[in-house]
Design a protein around this motif. Structure first.
Motif, PDB file in Angstrom:
ATOM      1  N   LEU A  33       0.357  -5.042 -12.512  1.00 14.18           N
ATOM      2  CA  LEU A  33      -0.898  -5.770 -12.331  1.00 14.18           C
ATOM      3  C   LEU A  33      -1.828  -4.968 -11.436  1.00 14.18           C
ATOM      4  CD1 LEU A  33      -2.674  -8.269 -12.615  1.00 14.18           C
ATOM      5  CD2 LEU A  33      -1.359  -9.330 -10.755  1.00 14.18           C
ATOM      6  N   ALA A  34      -1.270  -4.317 -10.408  1.00 13.16           N
ATOM      7  CA  ALA A  34      -2.096  -3.558  -9.468  1.00 13.16           C
ATOM      8  C   ALA A  34      -2.734  -2.351 -10.148  1.00 13.16           C
ATOM      9  CB  ALA A  34      -1.248  -3.115  -8.284  1.00 13.16           C
ATOM     10  N   SER A  35      -1.965  -1.618 -10.955  1.00 13.32           N
ATOM     11  CA  SER A  35      -2.543  -0.425 -11.576  1.00 13.32           C
ATOM     12  C   SER A  35      -3.612  -0.807 -12.583  1.00 13.32           C
ATOM     13  CB  SER A  35      -1.450   0.429 -12.221  1.00 13.32           C
ATOM     14  OG  SER A  35      -0.860  -0.211 -13.345  1.00 13.32           O
ATOM     15  N   ALA A  36      -3.392  -1.939 -13.287  1.00 11.29           N
ATOM     16  CA  ALA A  36      -4.402  -2.378 -14.254  1.00 11.29           C
ATOM     17  C   ALA A  36      -5.673  -2.832 -13.540  1.00 11.29           C
ATOM     18  CB  ALA A  36      -3.841  -3.505 -15.117  1.00 11.29           C
ATOM     19  N   ARG A  55      -9.411  -7.325   1.654  1.00 10.50           N
ATOM     20  CA  ARG A  55      -8.259  -6.422   1.633  1.00 10.50           C
ATOM     21  C   ARG A  55      -8.050  -5.900   0.220  1.00 10.50           C
ATOM     22  NH1 ARG A  55      -5.408  -7.806   6.452  1.00 10.50           N
ATOM     23  NH2 ARG A  55      -7.031  -7.363   7.959  1.00 10.50           N
ATOM     24  N   GLY A  56      -7.637  -4.649   0.146  1.00  4.85           N
ATOM     25  CA  GLY A  56      -7.422  -4.034  -1.161  1.00  4.85           C
ATOM     26  C   GLY A  56      -5.968  -3.688  -1.387  1.00  4.85           C
ATOM     27  N   ILE A  57      -5.717  -3.112  -2.549  1.00  4.99           N
ATOM     28  CA  ILE A  57      -4.364  -2.662  -2.866  1.00  4.99           C
ATOM     29  C   ILE A  57      -4.065  -1.455  -1.993  1.00  4.99           C
ATOM     30  CG2 ILE A  57      -2.939  -1.644  -4.673  1.00  4.99           C
ATOM     31  CD1 ILE A  57      -4.751  -3.354  -6.646  1.00  4.99           C
ATOM     32  N   PHE A  58      -2.947  -1.520  -1.280  1.00  9.20           N
ATOM     33  CA  PHE A  58      -2.645  -0.538  -0.249  1.00  9.20           C
ATOM     34  C   PHE A  58      -1.483   0.372  -0.643  1.00  9.20           C
ATOM     35  CE2 PHE A  58      -0.730   0.629   3.910  1.00  9.20           C
ATOM     36  CZ  PHE A  58      -1.836   1.219   4.505  1.00  9.20           C
ATOM     37  N   ALA A  59      -0.577  -0.168  -1.430  1.00  9.57           N
ATOM     38  CA  ALA A  59       0.643   0.575  -1.774  1.00  9.57           C
ATOM     39  C   ALA A  59       0.856   0.494  -3.281  1.00  9.57           C
ATOM     40  CB  ALA A  59       1.843   0.004  -1.031  1.00  9.57           C
ATOM     41  N   ALA A  60       1.952   1.070  -3.748  1.00 11.17           N
ATOM     42  CA  ALA A  60       2.239   1.022  -5.189  1.00 11.17           C
ATOM     43  C   ALA A  60       3.594   0.397  -5.472  1.00 11.17           C
ATOM     44  CB  ALA A  60       2.179   2.432  -5.780  1.00 11.17           C
TER      45      ALA A  60
END
Lengths: 896, 192
Positions: A33-36, A55-60
């Motif tokens: 979901l994060a990569s999309a 806040r944003g996506i911080f890690a994978a």
């Protein structure tokens, strides 16, 4: 921001649509979901819990602190680990979480559980884990490999590292191919080891679409190849969307073909970010500069390196727009940070393993082995790929960590340590200012490291900040304690299929289908379902019970008594054994007779009771109360195995071997006569408390009939093997039809026995009641020894003012005393009013035409004839104390 | 009145026979009740032919048979404890040479037998059974008293399909059948 045209481990031929916070998007098979979301340009995914900051996506991966989402009914997941699927609906979790009842219970069902055993469990299928698995698997050992990613390879999936001259993923493919050929090796992907418990017991959660499977793995040895998590850097504004771990950006580019920004500044104290920057630049990301606090910088690179400098602050409001470095501002939409790497030592810590702070590596490293756990690879501080593959390690330069980056202005209000908990360096300063020195105390005071992510990016960071602020070496501070679960796990997954009707086993008798068809209302007795009463058309419980009671007292009634516990006691010393177990004598009981017996614990308190038949000189059939059968068998075994091994006696549970029906009432003899035509039934030929074997043609033949009464009426209990229980029940009802036979349930049974003052162990007793208290002194032998005998002569158990079982007749016969009601002598004295006892059973009696109760009352037998009071809050109920035998004191009904 | 006994007897899972058939996936895993199996619980000092090795079963006589103990098959002796065995099948309860049994109890109706067989049978059991059922550890001829889900069971591995016989209390058989049907559901459709 940009989906690359080629590369990545996504399937561009399989587009998937999904919604996030109500808006539609598309991604590909293989995306998270994060990569999309990043590919679609969604940078801000949450609002922080205390300060409401974006806040944003911080890690994978699992270490993600920000991107918490609710996905298709799953209340909390990290967007970085949610595999994209078509039609997925996700909602960001903003602010504090709310626990809501799921809309559809059924939607959460279907989680599975699996037990597994192995010689070697390898946690992590990266280079070190695959190497360990191959090594173990080649010996023929039973090996299980679990890995949280969708495929084996670990971080090699996220880099462009080489093994030899070939891409590392070719090595991964070869290794997994070799493992697949080993029949005793099992690789479980999408499976996260949640916790490590004693004796090599590891619990892991496998994701299977929207369902899960909980693995309970018992391993002789556990190899932890859990890798390392990248550390952030603590600088002003380090929480803005666009600030991201360098390794995460590298993963998004290499694994998902997504560039999470356009122009990046890399801020690192570690060489690994240089490789990340090179790969990202090759993929099209503009690297504005590399900021490296180390005076000499890192390895050779084509980028501008600002060595000996730090990012003094990130600028921007909704998201990062630039950084301040060395007095100038560099525009960027991405700040890639790397503060070094932490070995993932959670499971090792759970095993009680000690961590040592390594100054060269600047991280806490597992030391030695702990509780069957061995640590390899990056988890053991071996950060070189060669070292993870079992080759000669290539150590990097000594680390030079920077735990805290001062800003341009004083104060640490936007230096974030825990992004999920919104904990800043200012909060840690405040904790230290109160005098706290322990990292555990600071953790609890600030909540840093207590979120869903278990402090994967914040716990050691917080220790570093404390070290920097206090000037205390890291090794002296140590880490906080690791506790399961490693990642969040839903209660639904832990419950597995233990839900609904499978939540708690239900025991049913052979006659159960009949009871259900007849519309019985059931009650739970132990795990058994027993008919409580059988309501007729338009009848409430009270009316049904009065009708059932009247039938038993005036005509004939039948009850399913199959649930009574039954224990076959055999051996030449069986009589002597029962003499010791029961308070009354059994050794001389004639074959063909039965006797009521009471057993006590060693403290002299009543434990169980029941009727025991002597089947043969060396054989008895003991019955126990329904809910106590297993406990009584355990009790008998305990005495036989530990205290009296010399007695030649063996016990066997036969509870379910026999189905039983009680036929009760003045007309019961007529019914049994029709049921068992060959049986002599007159009082002389078949006296009370004897049993006979006979032929019951309607129920398979051989049956055992006993003259036992728990109601005071003429009564029989008929037993046949379980297989014939339903036939027996139907035959009894057919034989009783001319007499209006009435099926009755446990409530009527309770009323009938209470009218006769027969106690029910567990209802009228609570483990503090002696047989004498119950009025069963007649059943306590004065001449033989038995379990509990000595306790019965203690001053406390023999004093006259103990609570004794008595009857209570409310002055107003319509007033029902609640069970449990406290009793007092005088309700008008000031509080605290001395209590003299409590109600244990309370009913309405058809035979008495009034309500009545049983109660345990101090010196109760001496109070017979006096009045006691039950204050019930809104009113006080007066009741006369009576002998507990309220019906047919002379026992005239017993013989019909 | 007076009907032949077979006409009125009911096995604990007789009413679920159709459900068990429906839950079975031939070639993968099948489940059925083996009703009315004669069982005798024997306790005493032991001795041949009662197996002395924990968690093993033995057959009586010389006939080389499987470890099933069918009504029509061999009689098998299931180790339940150092002084306890379950004699399963139609044969005589063997004497214990030089020592009397201290207890012989017919428990035929106390438990019923459920047979789970097929390539996926082991996996179905592992969804709820904590012991190691690997064929190298729990081959045909092995038995154990353990838990399946929340039900106490005696498990006997009877052959290499593999097939397992589960002995469960009559009153608890309904729960066990429901648990097995639920655990086997994923083999019904592969879109699980």
């Amino acid at each position: 921001m940009t989906r690359l045209a080629t590369g990545g481990r996504i399937d561009r031929s399989a587009p998937l649509t999904f919604t996030f916070d109500g808006a539609p998007y598309t991604g590909y098979q293989g995306d998270t979901l994060a990569s999309a979301l990043l590919a679609a340009g969604v940078r801000t995914v949450a609002t922080s819990i205390r300060y409401g900051r974006p806040r944003g996506i911080f890690a994978a991966g699992v270490e993600e602190p920000n991107a918490l989402v609710e996905v298709d009914g799953e209340p909390m997941a990290t967007a970085t680990t949610v595999e994209l699927r078509d039609g997925l609906t996700a909602r960001s979790l903003t602010g504090r979480g709310r626990l809501t009842a799921p809309d559809d219970q059924a939607d959460q069902a279907g989680h599975d559980r699996m037990h597994a055993h192995c010689d070697v469990l390898v946690v992590g299928a990266g280079p070190a884990g695959l190497t360990a698995a191959l090594e173990a698997g080649r010996t023929g050992a039973r090996v299980i490999v679990v890995d949280e990613r969708t495929e084996a390879g670990g971080t090699l999936l996220e880099t462009r590292d080489l093994v030899g001259d070939a891409p590392a993923l070719a090595w991964v493919a070869a290794a997994t191919g070799l493992l697949a050929e080993l029949p005793e090796v099992r690789v479980l992907t999408r499976t996260t080891a949640l916790g490590r418990y004693d004796d090599g017991y590891v619990v892991a959660a496998e994701r299977r679409g929207s369902r899960g499977r909980l693995w309970r793995i018992r391993a002789a040895e556990v190899v932890l190849a859990t890798g390392a998590h990248e550390r952030p850097l603590v600088f002003a504004g380090n929480d803005l969307p666009g600030v991201m771990l360098a390794g995460a950006a590298r993963a998004y580019a290499n694994r998902y073909a997504v560039l999470p920004g356009r122009r990046a500044v890399v801020f690192t104290t570690d060489d690994s970010a240089y490789a990340a920057a090179a790969e990202l630049a090759e993929a099209g990301l503009e690297i504005a500069a590399v900021v490296d606090p180390r005076p000499g910088g890192g390895p050779d690179t084509a980028f501008e390196v600002l060595a000996g400098h730090v990012v003094a602050g990130a600028t921007g409001t909704a998201e990062v727009t630039g950084v301040r470095v060395a007095g100038r501002e560099i525009a960027c939409d991405l700040v890639l940070v790397c503060g070094g790497w932490n070995p993932v030592a959670h499971l090792y810590g759970q095993a009680g393993g000690r961590l040592r702070y390594d100054d060269d590596l600047a991280c806490f490293v597992p030391e030695g082995t702990a509780g069957r756990c061995r640590v390899v690879g990056a988890a053991a501080g071996e950060f070189s790929l060669a070292g993870c593959l079992g080759e000669e390690p290539r150590p990097g330069p000594p680390a030079a960590p920077v735990w805290l980056v001062p800003g341009d202005e004083p104060g640490y209000d936007t230096h974030f340590v825990d992004l999920q908990r919104d904990v800043t360096v200012a909060d840690i300063e405040a904790a230290l200012a109160t005098g706290m020195t322990s990292v555990e105390h600071v953790k609890r005071y600030t909540t840093a490291g207590t979120a869903h992510d278990q402090g994967k990016t914040s716990a050691v960071t917080a220790v570093g900040v404390i070290s920097a602020l206090r000037g205390v070496p890291m090794g002296d501070l140590g880490t906080t304690t690791f506790r399961p679960p490693y990642t969040p796990v839903s209660f639904a997954l832990l419950a597995g299929r233990d839900r609904g009707v499978l939540h708690d086993p239900v025991l049913t008798t052979a006659m159960h289908p009949w009871h259900v068809a007849r519309g019985a209302v059931f009650e739970d007795v132990g795990q058994w379902k027993r008919p409580h009463h059988y309501p007729g058309p338009g009848e409430d419980m009270a009316a049904a019970v009065l009708r059932e009671c009247r039938a038993a007292r005036e005509g004939v009634a039948a009850m399913d008594v199959s649930t009574l516990g039954k224990i076959d006691v055999q051996g030449p010393d069986a009589g002597e054994f029962l003499n010791r177990v029961y308070t009354n004598a059994f050794a001389k009981l004639p074959v063909g007779s039965c006797r009521y017996g009471v057993m006590c614990r060693a403290d002299g308190m009543v434990f169980d009771d029941g009727v025991t038949m002597r089947l043969a000189p060396d054989r008895f059939l003991m019955s126990t109360t329904t809910g106590n059968a297993a406990a009584v068998l355990d009790w008998l075994e305990e005495w036989l195995q530990t205290e009296w091994p010399d007695l030649r006696v063996r016990c066997t549970s036969v509870t379910d071997q026999w189905a039983g029906v009680a036929v009760v009432g003045p007309r019961s003899r007529d019914v049994v006569a029709a049921l068992a035509p060959g049986l002599v039934l007159d009082n002389a030929g078949f006296p009370f408390m004897t049993w006979r074997e006979t032929d019951v043609p309607g129920a398979g033949g051989a049956a055992r009939v006993a003259r036992i009464s728990f109601s005071g009426e003429l009564a029989y209990e008929v037993y046949v093997p379980w297989w014939y229980g339903l036939a027996l029940w139907e035959a009894v009802l057919a034989a009783g039809e001319p007499y209006g036979i009435t099926p009755y349930g446990t409530e009527t049974m309770h009323v009938l026995r209470a009218e006769k003052g027969y106690p029910i162990i567990g209802q009228d007793t609570d483990g503090t009641v002696t047989p004498v208290d119950l009025g069963l002194g007649w059943a306590v032998s004065k001449t033989k020894d038995f379990i509990g005998r000595r306790s019965l002569s203690r001053s406390d158990t023999s004093r006259p003012d103990r609570r004794q079982l008595v009857g209570l007749l409310p002055i107003d016969g319509e007033e029902s005393l609640p069970e449990g009601a406290q009793l007092v002598e005088d309700p008008d004295v000031p509080v605290p009013v001395p209590m003299i006892g409590h109600v244990t059973s309370s009913y309405r009696s058809a035979a008495l035409g009034a309500t009545f109760a049983l109660a345990l009352v101090k010196g109760g037998r001496d109070r017979i004839g006096t009045t006691v009071f039950a204050p019930l809050g809104d009113r006080v109920v007066a009741a006369r104390v009576a002998d507990p035998v309220l019906y047919d004191k002379e026992g005239a009904h017993r013989d019909g | 009145m007076g009907e032949p006994p077979q006409a009125v007897r009911r096995s604990p899972l007789g009413h679920l026979a159709a459900e068990l058939r429906a839950a079975s996936v031939p070639g993968t895993v099948t489940v059925r009740e083996v009703p009315f199996v004669r069982q005798v619980n024997v306790r005493g000092p032991g001795g041949k032919p009662f197996p002395a090795e924990p968690n093993t079963v033995a057959t009586t006589g010389d006939a080389a048979g499987d470890a099933a103990g069918d009504a029509e098959g061999d009689t098998v002796l299931v180790w339940l404890g150092p002084d306890e065995w379950l004699v399963v099948g139609p044969g005589e309860v063997p004497g214990m040479p030089g020592a009397e049994h201290e207890s012989v109890a017919d428990v035929s109706a106390h438990r019923t037998v459920v047979e789970l067989a097929g390539p996926a049978a082991r996996e179905v059991l592992l969804k709820g059974c904590p012991i190691d059922l690997h064929p190298g550890v729990f081959p045909p001829g092995r038995c154990a008293q353990t838990l399946l889900g929340r039900a106490q069971v005696i498990i006997v591995c009877v052959d290499e399909r593999p097939a397992y016989r589960l002995f469960v209390r009559a009153s608890l058989a309904g729960y066990l059948a429901g648990w097995l049907i639920d655990a086997m559901r994923e083999y019904q459709c592969h879109t699980y």
